[in-house]
Design a protein around this motif. Structure first.
Motif, PDB file in Angstrom:
ATOM      1  N   ALA A  29       3.698  -5.652  -4.599  1.00  0.00           N
ATOM      2  CA  ALA A  29       4.097  -5.560  -6.163  1.00  0.00           C
ATOM      3  C   ALA A  29       4.750  -4.415  -6.812  1.00  0.00           C
ATOM      4  O   ALA A  29       3.876  -3.606  -6.419  1.00  0.00           O
ATOM      5  N   CYS A  30       5.652  -4.528  -7.409  1.00  0.00           N
ATOM      6  CA  CYS A  30       6.014  -3.260  -8.119  1.00  0.00           C
ATOM      7  C   CYS A  30       6.084  -3.656  -9.561  1.00  0.00           C
ATOM      8  O   CYS A  30       6.738  -4.561 -10.093  1.00  0.00           O
ATOM      9  N   HIS A  31       5.563  -2.788 -10.514  1.00  0.00           N
ATOM     10  CA  HIS A  31       5.145  -2.712 -11.879  1.00  0.00           C
ATOM     11  C   HIS A  31       6.263  -1.905 -12.690  1.00  0.00           C
ATOM     12  O   HIS A  31       6.098  -1.597 -13.656  1.00  0.00           O
ATOM     13  N   CYS A  32       7.264  -1.059 -11.660  1.00  0.00           N
ATOM     14  CA  CYS A  32       8.083  -0.112 -12.547  1.00  0.00           C
ATOM     15  C   CYS A  32       8.938  -0.921 -13.621  1.00  0.00           C
ATOM     16  O   CYS A  32       9.169  -1.981 -13.522  1.00  0.00           O
ATOM     17  N   ASP A  33       9.346   0.023 -14.526  1.00  0.00           N
ATOM     18  CA  ASP A  33      10.304  -0.635 -15.644  1.00  0.00           C
ATOM     19  C   ASP A  33      11.418  -1.312 -15.003  1.00  0.00           C
ATOM     20  O   ASP A  33      11.652  -2.246 -15.615  1.00  0.00           O
ATOM     21  N   MET A  34      12.211  -0.612 -14.032  1.00  0.00           N
ATOM     22  CA  MET A  34      13.436  -1.442 -13.714  1.00  0.00           C
ATOM     23  C   MET A  34      13.046  -2.714 -13.000  1.00  0.00           C
ATOM     24  O   MET A  34      13.351  -3.788 -13.335  1.00  0.00           O
ATOM     25  N   CYS A  35      11.728  -2.895 -11.997  1.00  0.00           N
ATOM     26  CA  CYS A  35      11.668  -3.974 -11.578  1.00  0.00           C
ATOM     27  C   CYS A  35      10.955  -4.957 -12.634  1.00  0.00           C
ATOM     28  O   CYS A  35      11.787  -6.329 -12.442  1.00  0.00           O
ATOM     29  N   ARG A  36      10.493  -4.571 -13.721  1.00  0.00           N
ATOM     30  CA  ARG A  36      10.091  -5.831 -14.812  1.00  0.00           C
ATOM     31  C   ARG A  36      11.270  -6.144 -15.345  1.00  0.00           C
ATOM     32  O   ARG A  36      11.403  -7.398 -15.554  1.00  0.00           O
ATOM     33  N   MET A  42       6.605  -8.466 -12.451  1.00  0.00           N
ATOM     34  CA  MET A  42       6.525  -7.632 -11.368  1.00  0.00           C
ATOM     35  C   MET A  42       7.619  -8.202 -10.428  1.00  0.00           C
ATOM     36  O   MET A  42       7.772  -9.386 -10.452  1.00  0.00           O
ATOM     37  N   TYR A  43       8.003  -7.053  -9.457  1.00  0.00           N
ATOM     38  CA  TYR A  43       8.635  -7.534  -8.116  1.00  0.00           C
ATOM     39  C   TYR A  43       7.892  -7.656  -7.097  1.00  0.00           C
ATOM     40  O   TYR A  43       7.161  -6.658  -6.809  1.00  0.00           O
ATOM     41  N   MET A  44       7.781  -8.793  -6.543  1.00  0.00           N
ATOM     42  CA  MET A  44       6.833  -9.133  -5.518  1.00  0.00           C
ATOM     43  C   MET A  44       7.862  -9.187  -3.965  1.00  0.00           C
ATOM     44  O   MET A  44       8.731  -9.978  -3.943  1.00  0.00           O
ATOM     45  N   SER A  45       7.469  -8.256  -3.158  1.00  0.00           N
ATOM     46  CA  SER A  45       8.352  -8.126  -1.951  1.00  0.00           C
ATOM     47  C   SER A  45       7.516  -8.405  -0.619  1.00  0.00           C
ATOM     48  O   SER A  45       6.493  -8.497  -0.614  1.00  0.00           O
ATOM     49  N   LEU A  46       8.191  -8.966   0.309  1.00  0.00           N
ATOM     50  CA  LEU A  46       7.538  -9.370   1.691  1.00  0.00           C
ATOM     51  C   LEU A  46       8.140  -8.350   2.687  1.00  0.00           C
ATOM     52  O   LEU A  46       9.237  -8.502   2.852  1.00  0.00           O
ATOM     53  N   ALA A  47       7.028  -7.813   3.474  1.00  0.00           N
ATOM     54  CA  ALA A  47       7.488  -6.937   4.347  1.00  0.00           C
ATOM     55  C   ALA A  47       7.952  -7.893   5.641  1.00  0.00           C
ATOM     56  O   ALA A  47       7.275  -8.818   5.960  1.00  0.00           O
ATOM     57  N   THR A  48       9.182  -7.385   6.194  1.00  0.00           N
ATOM     58  CA  THR A  48       9.995  -8.002   7.230  1.00  0.00           C
ATOM     59  C   THR A  48      10.071  -6.982   8.522  1.00  0.00           C
ATOM     60  O   THR A  48       9.865  -5.837   8.255  1.00  0.00           O
ATOM     61  N   LYS A 106      -1.144  -6.606  -0.218  1.00  0.00           N
ATOM     62  CA  LYS A 106      -1.990  -5.428   0.131  1.00  0.00           C
ATOM     63  C   LYS A 106      -1.546  -4.238  -0.822  1.00  0.00           C
ATOM     64  O   LYS A 106      -2.250  -3.317  -0.438  1.00  0.00           O
ATOM     65  N   LEU A 107      -0.467  -4.251  -1.468  1.00  0.00           N
ATOM     66  CA  LEU A 107      -0.036  -3.022  -2.001  1.00  0.00           C
ATOM     67  C   LEU A 107       0.548  -3.142  -3.728  1.00  0.00           C
ATOM     68  O   LEU A 107       1.463  -4.102  -3.638  1.00  0.00           O
ATOM     69  N   GLU A 108       0.173  -2.333  -4.510  1.00  0.00           N
ATOM     70  CA  GLU A 108       0.935  -2.433  -5.939  1.00  0.00           C
ATOM     71  C   GLU A 108       1.312  -1.082  -6.126  1.00  0.00           C
ATOM     72  O   GLU A 108       0.919  -0.019  -5.878  1.00  0.00           O
ATOM     73  N   GLY A 122      -8.162  -8.823  -6.486  1.00  0.00           N
ATOM     74  CA  GLY A 122      -8.404  -8.796  -5.239  1.00  0.00           C
ATOM     75  C   GLY A 122      -8.398  -7.177  -4.748  1.00  0.00           C
ATOM     76  O   GLY A 122      -8.084  -6.293  -5.636  1.00  0.00           O
ATOM     77  N   GLU A 123      -8.786  -6.924  -3.456  1.00  0.00           N
ATOM     78  CA  GLU A 123      -8.913  -5.570  -3.177  1.00  0.00           C
ATOM     79  C   GLU A 123      -7.581  -5.281  -2.252  1.00  0.00           C
ATOM     80  O   GLU A 123      -7.239  -5.980  -1.309  1.00  0.00           O
ATOM     81  N   HIS A 124      -6.973  -4.398  -2.639  1.00  0.00           N
ATOM     82  CA  HIS A 124      -5.576  -3.932  -2.260  1.00  0.00           C
ATOM     83  C   HIS A 124      -5.499  -2.561  -2.739  1.00  0.00           C
ATOM     84  O   HIS A 124      -5.908  -2.043  -3.662  1.00  0.00           O
ATOM     85  N   ARG A 125      -4.588  -1.812  -2.308  1.00  0.00           N
ATOM     86  CA  ARG A 125      -4.050  -0.358  -2.605  1.00  0.00           C
ATOM     87  C   ARG A 125      -3.227  -0.333  -3.838  1.00  0.00           C
ATOM     88  O   ARG A 125      -2.181  -1.451  -3.824  1.00  0.00           O
ATOM     89  N   ARG A 126      -3.534   0.468  -4.625  1.00  0.00           N
ATOM     90  CA  ARG A 126      -2.812   0.355  -6.007  1.00  0.00           C
ATOM     91  C   ARG A 126      -2.393   1.829  -6.355  1.00  0.00           C
ATOM     92  O   ARG A 126      -3.174   2.903  -6.397  1.00  0.00           O
ATOM     93  N   MET A 127      -1.065   2.104  -6.312  1.00  0.00           N
ATOM     94  CA  MET A 127      -0.516   3.582  -6.328  1.00  0.00           C
ATOM     95  C   MET A 127       0.159   3.694  -7.644  1.00  0.00           C
ATOM     96  O   MET A 127       0.748   2.591  -8.185  1.00  0.00           O
ATOM     97  N   THR A 128      -0.243   5.028  -8.119  1.00  0.00           N
ATOM     98  CA  THR A 128       0.204   5.274  -9.590  1.00  0.00           C
ATOM     99  C   THR A 128       1.711   5.643  -9.627  1.00  0.00           C
ATOM    100  O   THR A 128       2.371   5.773  -8.251  1.00  0.00           O
ATOM    101  N   ALA A 129       2.374   5.845 -10.623  1.00  0.00           N
ATOM    102  CA  ALA A 129       3.730   6.209 -10.716  1.00  0.00           C
ATOM    103  C   ALA A 129       3.885   7.668 -10.053  1.00  0.00           C
ATOM    104  O   ALA A 129       5.112   7.933  -9.259  1.00  0.00           O
TER     105      ALA A 129
END
Length: 142
Positions: A29-36, A42-48, A106-108, A122-129
């Motif tokens: 999941a991405c919470h950046c200004d452009m994705c919002r 938020m923009y939610m993507s699937l790893a392929t 798994k990741l924000e 839930g428990e997952h990695r959260r990265m700051t800007a």
């Protein structure tokens, strides 16, 4: 044992279809200004699996920055992907697939920019800007 499987999905109107393979599917999941602004959330993507994604139908892209593009259906406007121009990677919208291909979150990204009105559990990695920019932004844009 990890198993590779093919998944398929579509945009809201069905004009664009997508197929891909997944070996270790995860949702990000991405919470950046452009994705919002692009998704109104938020923009939610699937790893392929790299090189496995195929779109059919009226998919278009918009160059949203010097290093990124965003894909959408020309007919209904559904978000299809976030892509990095330098390497041609496309991070596919998780909502195109039923139940987000049963992949766990798994990741924000830009977690410190999450609006006050919601938070992902839930428990997952959260990265700051700052962590995201250090990891992904081209050196001249930091």
């Amino acid at each position: 044992m990890t198993e590779t499987r093919e998944i398929s999905g579509q945009c809201l109107c069905g004009a664009v279809t997508v197929t891909a393979t997944v070996t270790k599917p995860i949702v990000r999941a991405c919470h950046c200004d452009m994705c919002r602004r692009h998704t109104s959330s938020m923009y939610m993507s699937l790893a392929t699996d790299p090189g496995s994604v195929r779109f059919d139908g009226p998919a278009k892209s918009f160059r949203s920055s010097d290093w990124a593009e965003r894909g959408f259906c020309e007919t209904c406007g559904s978000t299809l992907w976030y892509g990095t121009v330098a390497d041609g990677q496309r991070h596919i919208a998780a909502g195109l697939f039923d139940n987000a291909a049963a992949a766990p979150l798994k990741l924000e990204f830009f977690a410190d920019q999450t609006p006050e009105g919601y938070a992902l559990a839930g428990e997952h990695r959260r990265m700051t800007a700052a962590e995201c920019e250090a990891a992904f932004a081209p050196e001249g844009d930091r």
